[in-house]
Design a protein around this motif. Structure first.
Motif, short mmCIF file in Angstrom:
data_model
loop_
_atom_site.label_atom_id
_atom_site.label_comp_id
_atom_site.label_asym_id
_atom_site.label_seq_id
_atom_site.Cartn_x
_atom_site.Cartn_y
_atom_site.Cartn_z
N ARG A 147 0.85 -1.20 0.00
CA ARG A 147 0.00 0.00 0.00
C ARG A 147 0.88 1.25 0.00
N TRP A 148 1.99 1.17 0.74
CA TRP A 148 2.98 2.24 0.76
C TRP A 148 4.35 1.65 0.99
N VAL A 149 5.38 2.51 0.93
CA VAL A 149 6.74 2.09 1.25
C VAL A 149 7.06 2.48 2.68
N ASP A 150 7.01 3.79 2.99
CA ASP A 150 7.32 4.29 4.33
C ASP A 150 6.08 4.73 5.10
N GLU A 151 5.12 5.35 4.41
CA GLU A 151 3.91 5.85 5.06
C GLU A 151 2.83 6.04 4.01
N ASP A 152 1.64 6.28 4.47
CA ASP A 152 0.48 6.41 3.59
C ASP A 152 0.58 7.70 2.78
N PHE A 153 0.73 7.56 1.47
CA PHE A 153 0.79 8.73 0.57
C PHE A 153 -0.45 9.59 0.68
N ASN A 154 -1.57 8.99 1.07
CA ASN A 154 -2.83 9.73 1.15
C ASN A 154 -3.11 10.28 2.54
N ARG A 155 -2.06 10.51 3.32
CA ARG A 155 -2.20 11.16 4.62
C ARG A 155 -1.16 12.27 4.81
N VAL A 156 -0.51 12.71 3.74
CA VAL A 156 0.59 13.66 3.87
C VAL A 156 0.28 15.03 3.27
N TRP A 157 -1.00 15.28 2.89
CA TRP A 157 -1.30 16.45 2.08
C TRP A 157 -1.70 17.68 2.88
N ASP A 158 -1.17 17.79 4.10
CA ASP A 158 -1.27 19.03 4.86
C ASP A 158 -0.07 19.90 4.50
N VAL A 159 -0.31 21.20 4.29
CA VAL A 159 0.77 22.09 3.87
C VAL A 159 1.91 22.09 4.88
N ALA A 160 1.59 22.05 6.17
CA ALA A 160 2.64 22.05 7.19
C ALA A 160 3.51 20.80 7.09
N VAL A 161 2.91 19.67 6.73
CA VAL A 161 3.68 18.43 6.55
C VAL A 161 4.54 18.53 5.29
N HIS A 216 -15.05 14.00 6.09
CA HIS A 216 -13.99 14.93 6.47
C HIS A 216 -12.60 14.30 6.38
N GLY A 217 -12.49 13.09 5.91
CA GLY A 217 -11.18 12.47 5.83
C GLY A 217 -10.80 11.74 7.10
N HIS A 218 -9.51 11.80 7.46
CA HIS A 218 -8.96 10.98 8.53
C HIS A 218 -8.14 11.81 9.51
N ALA A 219 -8.21 11.43 10.78
CA ALA A 219 -7.41 12.11 11.79
C ALA A 219 -5.92 11.89 11.57
N ALA A 220 -5.55 10.79 10.92
CA ALA A 220 -4.14 10.45 10.72
C ALA A 220 -3.44 11.35 9.72
N GLY A 221 -4.19 12.11 8.93
CA GLY A 221 -3.55 13.00 7.96
C GLY A 221 -4.47 13.34 6.81
N ARG A 222 -4.12 14.39 6.09
CA ARG A 222 -4.96 14.91 5.01
C ARG A 222 -4.74 14.13 3.71
N ARG A 223 -5.86 13.81 3.04
CA ARG A 223 -5.81 13.13 1.75
C ARG A 223 -5.49 14.11 0.63
N MET A 224 -5.05 13.58 -0.50
CA MET A 224 -4.78 14.41 -1.67
C MET A 224 -6.05 15.10 -2.15
N ARG A 225 -7.19 14.40 -2.07
CA ARG A 225 -8.43 15.03 -2.55
C ARG A 225 -8.88 16.19 -1.66
N ASP A 226 -8.29 16.33 -0.48
CA ASP A 226 -8.61 17.44 0.43
C ASP A 226 -7.53 18.52 0.44
N TYR A 227 -6.59 18.44 -0.48
CA TYR A 227 -5.47 19.36 -0.52
C TYR A 227 -5.93 20.76 -0.92
N GLN A 228 -5.54 21.75 -0.13
CA GLN A 228 -5.70 23.16 -0.44
C GLN A 228 -7.11 23.50 -0.94
N GLU A 229 -7.20 24.08 -2.14
CA GLU A 229 -8.48 24.62 -2.62
C GLU A 229 -9.53 23.56 -2.91
#
Length: 319
Positions: free
Chosen positions: A98-112, A177-190
């Motif tokens: 599903r991933w190599v190091d972490e979930d690609f679909n939980r990293v889409w917060d600008v701060a991250v 609203h997505g997941h507490a573990a991190g922001r999905r790509m579909r929820d990125y920015q605008e």
């Protein structure tokens, strides 16, 4: 890095296509190909393999590229996202990549994305981010762990549910609203800004490796391209699905695991509608997890029952 050690309960009916021919990309970003019509219009993207073991998106995007699909207005991008995880896919252990190091679909917060944390997935997200920043309409193709009815995940704003209604498949559309573990790509920015016309959808085409998921991935992608004005209606031949009235749901609770021990009360696969409030769904440590209201639909109960992860989302049908 979290090791994914989940036995596979489903047959692998799909074969991953060879994507090496797309490696160089069209504009310097590997595995992303953008085509400009030269005419005014939006920039639309169809993306696949955000999770490396979800094959139907790769098959659908490869199929569209092989048909030389080009936009009649604006720009059109086809994107293969977590290529490192996809390259490691093993049908003998299909849950492992599903991933190599972490979930690609939980990293889409600008701060991250702007932060100092590093992983294979974050490096790739930072690499594709400049392209994603220019996209007006995103269609992100996924599949699910369990054999369950397909879902269109529309996020939390009306603009995305409206786009899902125009596409017309699958039968069930879920606002969340997505997941507490991190922001999905579909929820990125605008995409997640109700004041912006930019819109994203995430489709769950069925169980990861079932043959039918390929058919829905192709059909839904074509309908997306039609409704956002990339291609004329009917210009791409694709099989259809039986007509069904779409049903719209909204998540009222996301059950995020708080303990080191979560277990479901019985086997759930997703799509079940639990008619009575207070029905026991499972235990988070010693805490019982129950349905908060009547007629609750279970959204993608997870096999990854780890602290901080979403065990299941609970949705009610819209009035």
């Amino acid at each position: 890095m979290t090791t994914i050690n989940i036995p596979n309960a489903y047959p692998v009916e799909l074969s991953p296509p060879d994507l090496s021919t797309y490696a160089k990309g069209s504009d310097g970003v590997p595995y992303i190909w953008t085509f400009d019509s030269g005419a005014p219009g939006p920039h639309a993207m169809v993306s696949a393999i955000v999770h490396g073991n979800e094959l139907s998106g790769a098959i659908a995007v490869d199929w569209l590229l092989n048909q030389d699909v080009r936009p009649s207005a604006g720009k059109l991008s086809f994107a293969f996202m977590n290529i490192a995880a996809y390259a490691a896919f093993d049908p003998g252990d299909p849950n492992a990549t599903r991933w190599v190091d972490e979930d690609f679909n939980r990293v889409w917060d600008v701060a991250v994305l702007d932060g100092e944390r590093d992983s294979v997935e974050l490096r790739r997200a930072r690499e594709v981010r400049p392209v994603l920043d220019t996209v007006d309409f995103l269609f992100d193709i996924h599949t699910m762990q369990h054999l369950a009815p397909p879902l269109m995940m529309s996020g939390r704003h009306a603009k995305s549910k409206a786009l899902a209604a125009r596409i017309g498949v699958p039968e069930r559309v879920v606002g969340d609203h997505g997941h507490a573990a991190g922001r999905r790509m579909r929820d990125y920015q605008e995409f997640d800004d109700p004041a912006s016309p930019k819109t994203a959808l995430l489709i769950e085409c069925g169980q990861h490796w079932e043959a039918a998921s390929e058919d829905l991935a192709k059909l839904s992608a074509v309908r997306f391209l039609e409704v956002v004005g990339m291609v004329p209606q009917g210009s791409i031949a694709v099989g259809g699905l039986p007509e069904a009235r779409q049903r719209f749901f909204t998540v009222v609770e996301a059950v995020t695991i708080e303990s080191d021990s979560f277990s479901f009360a019985r086997e759930f696969t997703g799509g079940e509608i639990i008619t009575e409030a207070g029905t026991l769904l499972g235990h988070d440590g010693d805490r019982p997890v129950v349905t908060p209201a009547d007629n609750i639909m279970l959204v993608m109960p997870s096999m990854r029952l780890w602290k901080g992860q979403t065990a299941v989302r609970l949705a009610r049908e819209d009035d």
